[in-house]
Design a protein around this motif. Structure first.
Motif, PDB file in Angstrom:
ATOM      1  N   ASP A  15       0.885  -1.139  -0.090  1.00 22.74           N
ATOM      2  CA  ASP A  15      -0.017  -0.076   0.176  1.00 22.74           C
ATOM      3  C   ASP A  15       0.929   1.305   0.066  1.00 22.74           C
ATOM      4  N   LYS A  17       0.687   4.939   1.081  1.00 18.33           N
ATOM      5  CA  LYS A  17      -0.041   5.904   1.984  1.00 18.33           C
ATOM      6  C   LYS A  17       0.495   7.130   2.234  1.00 18.33           C
ATOM      7  N   TYR A  33      -3.474   7.735   5.079  1.00 20.22           N
ATOM      8  CA  TYR A  33      -4.534   7.148   4.207  1.00 20.22           C
ATOM      9  C   TYR A  33      -4.006   6.602   3.007  1.00 20.22           C
ATOM     10  N   LEU A  34      -4.942   5.541   2.498  1.00 18.74           N
ATOM     11  CA  LEU A  34      -4.425   4.799   1.305  1.00 18.74           C
ATOM     12  C   LEU A  34      -4.329   5.722   0.223  1.00 18.74           C
ATOM     13  N   TYR A  36      -2.970   4.072  -2.793  1.00 19.40           N
ATOM     14  CA  TYR A  36      -2.778   3.074  -3.995  1.00 19.40           C
ATOM     15  C   TYR A  36      -2.427   1.886  -3.382  1.00 19.40           C
ATOM     16  N   ASN A  37      -2.953   0.674  -3.955  1.00 21.78           N
ATOM     17  CA  ASN A  37      -2.983  -0.894  -3.404  1.00 21.78           C
ATOM     18  C   ASN A  37      -2.641  -1.519  -4.765  1.00 21.78           C
ATOM     19  N   CYS A  43       4.144   0.485  -6.244  1.00 23.65           N
ATOM     20  CA  CYS A  43       4.111   1.309  -5.262  1.00 23.65           C
ATOM     21  C   CYS A  43       5.227   2.268  -5.348  1.00 23.65           C
ATOM     22  N   TYR A  58       4.876  10.334   2.242  1.00 21.54           N
ATOM     23  CA  TYR A  58       4.562   9.076   1.925  1.00 21.54           C
ATOM     24  C   TYR A  58       5.288   7.837   2.559  1.00 21.54           C
ATOM     25  N   THR A  62       4.091  -2.745   3.405  1.00 25.64           N
ATOM     26  CA  THR A  62       4.176  -4.186   2.683  1.00 25.64           C
ATOM     27  C   THR A  62       4.298  -5.248   3.742  1.00 25.64           C
ATOM     28  N   THR A  72       7.238  -1.100   6.877  1.00 27.02           N
ATOM     29  CA  THR A  72       7.075   0.146   6.671  1.00 27.02           C
ATOM     30  C   THR A  72       8.276   0.744   5.995  1.00 27.02           C
TER      31      THR A  72
END
Length: 90
Positions: A15, A17, A33-34, A36-37, A43, A58, A62, A72
């Protein structure tokens, strides 16, 4: 931080974030907040395409891998990973 000699699963789920910000700085008492997934490689590519002034807002989250100290990844980690010889270019 990551270990260079250990293989990385670039197709692992991840993700991208973004932290809420004020004057281009993270607001620490808020939750990211998200954005992209997808895969770890996707990513990383998306993160590195962001404007340089915003990149520090950002993180990539994973699944834990032997190559990573944490699940992270910071923008700095992502940039170093993108320079690895085994990073998928496209």
């Amino acid at each position: 931080m990551f270990r260079e000699s250990v293989p990385i699963a670039y197709d692992a789920p991840a993700d991208l974030k973004k932290w809420p910000s004020l004057r281009n700085e993270r607001v620490a008492n808020r939750t990211p907040y998200l954005v992209y997934n997808g895969t770890l490689a996707d990513c990383i590519r998306l993160l590195l395409a962001k404007p340089i002034k915003q990149i520090s807002l950002y993180d990539i989250v994973t699944e834990r891998q032997a190559a990573f100290d944490s699940n992270t990844l910071s923008p700095g980690d992502a940039a170093e990973i993108a320079m690895r010889k085994d990073f998928p270019k496209a």
